[in-house]
Design a protein around this motif. Structure first.
Motif, PDB file in Angstrom:
ATOM      1  N   THR A 126     -15.311  11.243   2.662  1.00  0.00           N
ATOM      2  CA  THR A 126     -14.118  10.500   3.100  1.00  0.00           C
ATOM      3  C   THR A 126     -14.382   9.009   2.979  1.00  0.00           C
ATOM      4  O   THR A 126     -15.415   8.512   3.444  1.00  0.00           O
ATOM      5  CB  THR A 126     -13.740  10.851   4.555  1.00  0.00           C
ATOM      6  N   ARG A 153     -10.275   3.289  -7.378  1.00  0.00           N
ATOM      7  CA  ARG A 153      -9.159   3.221  -8.340  1.00  0.00           C
ATOM      8  C   ARG A 153      -7.864   3.657  -7.681  1.00  0.00           C
ATOM      9  O   ARG A 153      -6.823   3.038  -7.873  1.00  0.00           O
ATOM     10  CB  ARG A 153      -9.479   4.059  -9.575  1.00  0.00           C
ATOM     11  N   ARG A 199      -3.281   7.745   5.740  1.00  0.00           N
ATOM     12  CA  ARG A 199      -2.700   6.395   5.836  1.00  0.00           C
ATOM     13  C   ARG A 199      -3.666   5.369   5.223  1.00  0.00           C
ATOM     14  O   ARG A 199      -3.274   4.579   4.373  1.00  0.00           O
ATOM     15  CB  ARG A 199      -2.399   6.038   7.299  1.00  0.00           C
ATOM     16  N   ARG A 205     -11.640  -4.357   7.515  1.00  0.00           N
ATOM     17  CA  ARG A 205     -10.879  -3.434   8.376  1.00  0.00           C
ATOM     18  C   ARG A 205     -10.006  -2.525   7.507  1.00  0.00           C
ATOM     19  O   ARG A 205      -9.684  -2.866   6.361  1.00  0.00           O
ATOM     20  CB  ARG A 205      -9.990  -4.224   9.360  1.00  0.00           C
ATOM     21  N   SER A 229      -7.173   6.549   4.586  1.00  0.00           N
ATOM     22  CA  SER A 229      -8.368   7.283   4.127  1.00  0.00           C
ATOM     23  C   SER A 229      -8.068   8.177   2.929  1.00  0.00           C
ATOM     24  O   SER A 229      -6.911   8.549   2.683  1.00  0.00           O
ATOM     25  CB  SER A 229      -8.932   8.119   5.279  1.00  0.00           C
TER      26      SER A 229
END
Ligand SMILES: CCCCCCCCCCCCCCCC(=O)SCCNC(=O)CCNC(=O)[C@H](O)C(C)(C)COP(=O)(O)OP(=O)(O)OC[C@H]1O[C@@H](n2cnc3c(N)ncnc32)[C@H](O)[C@@H]1OP(=O)(O)O
Length: 131
Positions: A115, A50, A87, A124, A89
């Motif tokens: 994580t 989300r 950025r 990717r 994660s």
């Protein structure tokens, strides 16, 4: 040591709520840790999906602690909180509480920090947009 958070308000919906069934037991008769871990992963992924507004993949699990066994018939509740957004994660803390038996005794059974990486259609990493 169990740095136990306050008992949650079970009347508010957790990220995930399910019941532990006999098919999920290990040889000791308790519930498999792997099953619990899998429920936590789903709960954390739902939170991350989300926030990242799209697909994510799990890349790491840290600070995973199993404090108490889960029993057949326990109602499992996973509560999630985003700790940090990088950025691409997201770090999500997941606490699992069970409610047990007719009394609904609340037991803090696990916690962990998972994580997730936001991924595009090519699988990717993709940047997580600011809120
Ligand atoms: C819309 C509403 C609907 C709601 C509906 C909800 C549905 C809710 C159910 C969803 C259900 C699906 C949830 C699936 C959850 C799985 O089960 S996924 C399956 C298991 N995981 C995998 O197979 C992933 C395998 N790994 C990979 O494919 C690659 O590692 C990835 C994920 C593409 C990342 O590629 P990479 O080259 O490693 O990336 P890299 O650029 O080095 O690092 C990217 C970021 O990750 C961090 N990172 C990398 N490795 C690690 C690590 N080990 N630990 C910590 N951080 C790390 C980096 O620091 C970096 O962070 P940022 O600085 O960008 O923030």
């Amino acid at each position: 040591m169990n740095d136990q958070p306050p008992t949650p308000d079970f009347s508010t919906a957790p990220a995930l709520r399910t019941f532990a069934m006999p098919a999920d037991t290990n040889a000791n008769g308790d519930i498999f840790g792997g099953w619990v871990l899998s429920q936590m992963d789903l709960a954390g992924a739902a939170k991350a999906v989300r926030r990242a507004r799209g697909k994510v993949a799990t890349v790491g699990i840290e600070a995973m602690k199993f404090y108490r066994p889960v029993a057949v018939g326990d109602e499992l509740n996973c509560y999630t909180e985003i700790l940090a957004v990088g950025r691409t994660s997201l770090r999500v803390r997941i606490d699992t509480w069970v409610r047990r038996g007719a009394t609904g005794e609340a037991v803090h059974v696990t916690e962990g920090v998972f994580t997730y990486v936001a991924i595009g259609e090519d699988g990717r990493p993709r940047p997580v947009e600011a809120e």
